[in-house]
Write a protein that holds these residues in place. Structure first.
Motif, PDB file in Angstrom:
ATOM      1  N   ARG A   1      -4.370   5.878 -18.949  1.00  0.00           N
ATOM      2  CA  ARG A   1      -4.859   4.956 -20.064  1.00  0.00           C
ATOM      3  C   ARG A   1      -6.161   5.074 -20.214  1.00  0.00           C
ATOM      4  O   ARG A   1      -6.916   5.001 -19.655  1.00  0.00           O
ATOM      5  CB  ARG A   1      -4.074   3.591 -20.002  1.00  0.00           C
ATOM      6  CG  ARG A   1      -4.029   2.811 -21.130  1.00  0.00           C
ATOM      7  CD  ARG A   1      -3.515   1.508 -21.131  1.00  0.00           C
ATOM      8  NE  ARG A   1      -1.994   1.490 -20.958  1.00  0.00           N
ATOM      9  CZ  ARG A   1      -1.382   1.829 -21.947  1.00  0.00           C
ATOM     10  NH1 ARG A   1      -1.605   1.720 -23.004  1.00  0.00           N
ATOM     11  NH2 ARG A   1       0.162   1.679 -21.516  1.00  0.00           N
ATOM     12  N   ASN A   2      -6.453   5.268 -21.694  1.00  0.00           N
ATOM     13  CA  ASN A   2      -7.965   5.397 -22.021  1.00  0.00           C
ATOM     14  C   ASN A   2      -8.567   3.930 -22.309  1.00  0.00           C
ATOM     15  O   ASN A   2      -7.800   2.921 -22.374  1.00  0.00           O
ATOM     16  CB  ASN A   2      -8.244   6.549 -22.919  1.00  0.00           C
ATOM     17  CG  ASN A   2      -7.746   6.146 -24.483  1.00  0.00           C
ATOM     18  OD1 ASN A   2      -7.258   4.816 -24.633  1.00  0.00           O
ATOM     19  ND2 ASN A   2      -7.087   7.025 -25.354  1.00  0.00           N
ATOM     20  N   GLY A   3      -9.760   3.958 -22.625  1.00  0.00           N
ATOM     21  CA  GLY A   3     -10.456   2.745 -22.882  1.00  0.00           C
ATOM     22  C   GLY A   3     -10.137   1.974 -24.211  1.00  0.00           C
ATOM     23  O   GLY A   3     -10.194   0.928 -24.663  1.00  0.00           O
ATOM     24  N   GLU A   4      -9.367   2.742 -25.196  1.00  0.00           N
ATOM     25  CA  GLU A   4      -8.778   2.237 -26.286  1.00  0.00           C
ATOM     26  C   GLU A   4      -7.166   1.827 -26.284  1.00  0.00           C
ATOM     27  O   GLU A   4      -6.482   1.562 -27.287  1.00  0.00           O
ATOM     28  CB  GLU A   4      -8.871   3.110 -27.654  1.00  0.00           C
ATOM     29  CG  GLU A   4     -10.307   3.616 -27.917  1.00  0.00           C
ATOM     30  CD  GLU A   4     -10.556   4.644 -28.998  1.00  0.00           C
ATOM     31  OE1 GLU A   4      -9.679   4.652 -29.801  1.00  0.00           O
ATOM     32  OE2 GLU A   4     -11.504   5.181 -28.957  1.00  0.00           O
ATOM     33  N   ASN A   5      -6.994   1.580 -24.923  1.00  0.00           N
ATOM     34  CA  ASN A   5      -5.534   1.286 -24.732  1.00  0.00           C
ATOM     35  C   ASN A   5      -4.504   2.281 -25.220  1.00  0.00           C
ATOM     36  O   ASN A   5      -3.271   1.813 -25.386  1.00  0.00           O
ATOM     37  CB  ASN A   5      -4.968  -0.146 -25.246  1.00  0.00           C
ATOM     38  CG  ASN A   5      -4.208  -0.811 -24.212  1.00  0.00           C
ATOM     39  OD1 ASN A   5      -3.902  -0.450 -23.183  1.00  0.00           O
ATOM     40  ND2 ASN A   5      -3.365  -1.690 -25.155  1.00  0.00           N
ATOM     41  N   GLY A   6      -4.828   3.376 -25.275  1.00  0.00           N
ATOM     42  CA  GLY A   6      -3.661   4.490 -25.439  1.00  0.00           C
ATOM     43  C   GLY A   6      -3.860   5.585 -24.552  1.00  0.00           C
ATOM     44  O   GLY A   6      -4.568   5.424 -23.308  1.00  0.00           O
ATOM     45  N   PHE A   7      -3.438   6.756 -24.949  1.00  0.00           N
ATOM     46  CA  PHE A   7      -3.339   7.969 -23.951  1.00  0.00           C
ATOM     47  C   PHE A   7      -3.951   9.153 -24.713  1.00  0.00           C
ATOM     48  O   PHE A   7      -3.315   9.340 -25.811  1.00  0.00           O
ATOM     49  CB  PHE A   7      -1.957   8.267 -23.374  1.00  0.00           C
ATOM     50  CG  PHE A   7      -1.253   7.086 -22.586  1.00  0.00           C
ATOM     51  CD1 PHE A   7      -1.435   7.127 -21.150  1.00  0.00           C
ATOM     52  CD2 PHE A   7      -0.512   6.024 -23.384  1.00  0.00           C
ATOM     53  CE1 PHE A   7      -0.904   5.991 -20.461  1.00  0.00           C
ATOM     54  CE2 PHE A   7      -0.116   5.062 -22.484  1.00  0.00           C
ATOM     55  CZ  PHE A   7      -0.221   5.152 -21.033  1.00  0.00           C
ATOM     56  N   ASP A   8      -4.583  10.039 -24.063  1.00  0.00           N
ATOM     57  CA  ASP A   8      -5.418  11.183 -24.795  1.00  0.00           C
ATOM     58  C   ASP A   8      -4.147  12.008 -24.610  1.00  0.00           C
ATOM     59  O   ASP A   8      -3.349  12.232 -23.559  1.00  0.00           O
ATOM     60  CB  ASP A   8      -6.636  11.671 -23.910  1.00  0.00           C
ATOM     61  CG  ASP A   8      -7.735  10.702 -24.164  1.00  0.00           C
ATOM     62  OD1 ASP A   8      -7.757   9.909 -25.227  1.00  0.00           O
ATOM     63  OD2 ASP A   8      -8.432  10.674 -23.106  1.00  0.00           O
ATOM     64  N   ILE A   9      -4.003  12.855 -25.767  1.00  0.00           N
ATOM     65  CA  ILE A   9      -3.023  13.805 -25.731  1.00  0.00           C
ATOM     66  C   ILE A   9      -3.599  15.126 -26.354  1.00  0.00           C
ATOM     67  O   ILE A   9      -4.834  15.293 -26.576  1.00  0.00           O
ATOM     68  CB  ILE A   9      -1.831  13.390 -26.838  1.00  0.00           C
ATOM     69  CG1 ILE A   9      -2.182  13.139 -28.157  1.00  0.00           C
ATOM     70  CG2 ILE A   9      -1.179  12.126 -26.073  1.00  0.00           C
ATOM     71  CD1 ILE A   9      -1.224  12.911 -29.151  1.00  0.00           C
ATOM     72  N   GLU A  10      -2.954  16.254 -26.009  1.00  0.00           N
ATOM     73  CA  GLU A  10      -3.055  17.553 -26.549  1.00  0.00           C
ATOM     74  C   GLU A  10      -2.149  18.260 -27.352  1.00  0.00           C
ATOM     75  O   GLU A  10      -0.865  17.828 -26.719  1.00  0.00           O
ATOM     76  CB  GLU A  10      -3.785  18.574 -25.657  1.00  0.00           C
ATOM     77  CG  GLU A  10      -3.082  18.457 -24.328  1.00  0.00           C
ATOM     78  CD  GLU A  10      -3.822  19.230 -23.337  1.00  0.00           C
ATOM     79  OE1 GLU A  10      -3.449  20.023 -22.712  1.00  0.00           O
ATOM     80  OE2 GLU A  10      -4.870  18.582 -22.796  1.00  0.00           O
ATOM     81  N   ALA A  11      -2.164  18.923 -28.235  1.00  0.00           N
ATOM     82  CA  ALA A  11      -1.024  19.499 -28.909  1.00  0.00           C
ATOM     83  C   ALA A  11      -1.673  20.908 -29.578  1.00  0.00           C
ATOM     84  O   ALA A  11      -2.517  20.970 -29.972  1.00  0.00           O
ATOM     85  CB  ALA A  11      -0.478  18.753 -30.286  1.00  0.00           C
TER      86      ALA A  11
END
Length: 198
Positions: free
Chosen positions: A112-122
């Motif tokens: 989990r990142n600092g913005e309470n999300g998850f970094d993703i790639e597509a």
């Protein structure tokens, strides 16, 4: 009601709300130079998984009207951003060099990142010779991604950058796509509202 699969690898849980086939319509509204592109299109998007730590993605679109004029088709893979380990296969057909336990919910929570999300790639490849690598994040039922790299074949039209937003709103998948193409600046290009079909 949205039903989430219970047999997913832990890495896919933050993206699980995307899984399924979505269909609907949208609008194109883009200006480049002295040309304006507009119209309504039909769209079919599929997110699926085959047991790996990524989602398979495919999408087709066609203009609505007297003739169903095909637009671009896309396919690719979406996943959480994380460093590959010796327990991961690849590159190419190379197998993992060590056996590791599957990642747990706690392992994924650690991403989990600092913005309470998850970094993703597509990684998305278009039928018209354009390939894109998007980076961004998923936070709950919202995804924001932007191109980190765009590669075009020699015969492809000019396409320099893009950003996309996906969101789950009242059981519908809404998305918006901004592009910088045909010499134009990054600007609103298309948006759609899709219902779960499968």
């Amino acid at each position: 009601m949205l039903e989430l699969p219970t047999d997913l690898p832990a890495d896919l849980v933050p993206l699980s709300w995307l899984i399924g086939v979505w269909e609907g319509t949208g609008v194109i509204d883009y200006e480049a130079g002295d040309r304006r592109f507009d119209g309504e299109f039909a769209h079919r998007v599929s997110f699926s998984h085959d047991g790996g730590d990524y989602l398979n993605y495919s999408a087709t679109a066609w203009l609505l009207g007297d003739e169903r004029t095909p637009l671009v088709a896309e396919m690719g893979f979406w996943r959480l951003s994380r460093a590959a380990t010796d327990a991961d296969a690849g590159p190419g057909l190379l197998p993992a060099t060590v056996t590791g336990a599957p990642r747990s919910a706690d392992d994924v929570e650690g991403l989990r990142n600092g913005e309470n999300g998850f970094d993703i790639e597509a990684s998305i490849v278009h039928s018209d010779g354009v390939s894109e690598l998007y980076l961004g994040q998923v936070r709950g039922p919202r995804i924001d991604i932007a191109t980190d790299a765009v590669v075009r074949t020699a015969g492809a039209k000019v396409y320099a950058a893009a950003s996309r937003m996906y969101g789950l709103v009242e059981g519908h998948l809404l998305w918006a796509w901004d592009i910088a193409a045909l010499g134009g600046e990054l600007a609103s290009h298309a948006s759609a509202r899709l219902a779960k079909a499968e």
